[in-house]
Design a protein around this motif. Structure first.
Motif, PDB file in Angstrom:
ATOM      1  N   GLN A 131       0.827  -1.203   0.000  1.00 18.82           N
ATOM      2  CA  GLN A 131       0.000   0.000   0.000  1.00 18.82           C
ATOM      3  C   GLN A 131       0.862   1.254   0.000  1.00 18.82           C
ATOM      4  N   LYS A 132       1.906   1.259   0.800  1.00 16.86           N
ATOM      5  CA  LYS A 132       2.795   2.415   0.870  1.00 16.86           C
ATOM      6  C   LYS A 132       3.461   2.658  -0.484  1.00 16.86           C
ATOM      7  N   LEU A 133       3.921   1.607  -1.131  1.00 22.77           N
ATOM      8  CA  LEU A 133       4.548   1.738  -2.441  1.00 22.77           C
ATOM      9  C   LEU A 133       3.549   2.266  -3.467  1.00 22.77           C
ATOM     10  N   ILE A 134       2.341   1.740  -3.458  1.00 24.26           N
ATOM     11  CA  ILE A 134       1.307   2.168  -4.406  1.00 24.26           C
ATOM     12  C   ILE A 134       1.026   3.661  -4.236  1.00 24.26           C
ATOM     13  N   ILE A 135       0.905   4.102  -2.998  1.00 21.11           N
ATOM     14  CA  ILE A 135       0.625   5.514  -2.732  1.00 21.11           C
ATOM     15  C   ILE A 135       1.840   6.376  -3.080  1.00 21.11           C
ATOM     16  N   ALA A 136       3.029   5.960  -2.624  1.00 25.18           N
ATOM     17  CA  ALA A 136       4.238   6.759  -2.834  1.00 25.18           C
ATOM     18  C   ALA A 136       4.527   6.959  -4.319  1.00 25.18           C
ATOM     19  N   ASP A 139       0.710   8.246  -6.292  1.00 22.70           N
ATOM     20  CA  ASP A 139       0.082   9.527  -5.949  1.00 22.70           C
ATOM     21  C   ASP A 139       1.059  10.594  -5.466  1.00 22.70           C
ATOM     22  N   CYS A 140       2.168  10.179  -4.885  1.00 28.30           N
ATOM     23  CA  CYS A 140       3.091  11.155  -4.274  1.00 28.30           C
ATOM     24  C   CYS A 140       4.267  11.510  -5.174  1.00 28.30           C
ATOM     25  N   GLY A 141       4.438  10.796  -6.264  1.00 36.11           N
ATOM     26  CA  GLY A 141       5.488  11.140  -7.212  1.00 36.11           C
ATOM     27  C   GLY A 141       6.871  10.597  -6.900  1.00 36.11           C
ATOM     28  N   TYR A 142       6.950   9.645  -5.994  1.00 38.20           N
ATOM     29  CA  TYR A 142       8.252   9.038  -5.703  1.00 38.20           C
ATOM     30  C   TYR A 142       8.675   8.135  -6.856  1.00 38.20           C
ATOM     31  N   ASP A 143       9.970   8.004  -7.038  1.00 32.62           N
ATOM     32  CA  ASP A 143      10.537   7.127  -8.043  1.00 32.62           C
ATOM     33  C   ASP A 143      10.460   5.680  -7.555  1.00 32.62           C
ATOM     34  N   LEU A 144      10.011   4.785  -8.413  1.00 31.65           N
ATOM     35  CA  LEU A 144       9.837   3.379  -8.047  1.00 31.65           C
ATOM     36  C   LEU A 144      11.125   2.770  -7.512  1.00 31.65           C
ATOM     37  N   GLU A 145      12.225   2.974  -8.198  1.00 25.92           N
ATOM     38  CA  GLU A 145      13.494   2.363  -7.785  1.00 25.92           C
ATOM     39  C   GLU A 145      13.942   2.861  -6.414  1.00 25.92           C
ATOM     40  N   SER A 146      13.733   4.151  -6.135  1.00 31.59           N
ATOM     41  CA  SER A 146      14.156   4.677  -4.830  1.00 31.59           C
ATOM     42  C   SER A 146      13.293   4.100  -3.704  1.00 31.59           C
ATOM     43  N   ASP A 193      11.654   2.974   3.628  1.00 30.71           N
ATOM     44  CA  ASP A 193      11.448   3.969   4.673  1.00 30.71           C
ATOM     45  C   ASP A 193      11.772   5.378   4.181  1.00 30.71           C
ATOM     46  N   GLY A 194      12.399   5.478   3.014  1.00 29.95           N
ATOM     47  CA  GLY A 194      12.718   6.784   2.448  1.00 29.95           C
ATOM     48  C   GLY A 194      11.504   7.516   1.907  1.00 29.95           C
ATOM     49  N   ALA A 195      10.456   6.782   1.623  1.00 29.99           N
ATOM     50  CA  ALA A 195       9.210   7.405   1.154  1.00 29.99           C
ATOM     51  C   ALA A 195       8.483   7.952   2.372  1.00 29.99           C
ATOM     52  N   ASP A 196       8.421   9.263   2.464  1.00 33.44           N
ATOM     53  CA  ASP A 196       7.827   9.921   3.630  1.00 33.44           C
ATOM     54  C   ASP A 196       6.322  10.057   3.422  1.00 33.44           C
TER      55      ASP A 196
END
Length: 168
Positions: free
Chosen positions: A83-88, A91-98, A104-107
């Motif tokens: 769920q966190k990955l899906i949202i990050a 919806d949040c614009g985080y890079d998949l690889e990061s 835990d880097g996805a805030d």
């Protein structure tokens, strides 16, 4: 069990179903078009599996380049990490690889509540707005607090479960 389909971009070739990365590799190397030439490019389609894995495939934008990572994520991540990955990523614009290299880097703050109002009630109960005298608790406008929370928080439904989240 998760089932995907490799649809060749070459219209003279036939696609194939697969359930593991190794299965994909075995079948992809044998794929040829009607002229006997090898097929190199496939569109990967999610066919069957758990609903959360379908959502994960969308967040991944699953393709040949990240297919192995996708299968590893299905196996290694628990429901909340998915769920966190899906949202990050979605919806949040985080890079998949990061996110995959440092989850835990996805805030992202996720609250497992069914509505913004329920989150407002939870915040009041936890004392986020400070102590509220008991006689005044009946006069709290939770709907107004929920509207204010909508400035920083969003609702999402992932695999039939509603969550409220905030990206930093």
């Amino acid at each position: 069990m998760t089932t995907l389909f490799a649809q060749p971009y070459d219209i003279s070739a036939s696609g194939f179903y697969f359930e593991t990365f190794e299965d994909y590799q075995d079948k992809a190397i044998k794929a040829v078009n009607r002229y006997g030439e090898p097929v190199e490019e496939f569109e990967i389609q999610f066919i069957d599996g758990e609903e959360i894995d379908s959502e994960l495939a969308k967040a991944f934008g699953v393709n040949q380049a990240n297919l192995e990572s996708f299968f590893e994520a299905i196996e290694d991540l628990d429901k909340q990490d998915k769920q966190k990955l899906i949202i990050a990523v979605g919806d949040c614009g985080y890079d998949l690889e990061s996110v995959l290299s440092d989850p835990d880097g996805a805030d992202v703050d996720i609250f497992y509540v069914s509505s913004m109002r329920e989150l407002a009630e939870q915040f009041v109960e936890e004392g986020i707005f400070g102590p509220i005298p008991e006689p005044l608790q009946f006069y709290i406008d939770y709907d107004a607090i929920a509207r204010d929370l909508e400035m920083d928080f969003s609702e999402i439904v992932i695999a039939g479960e509603t969550c409220v989240y905030r990206c930093h």
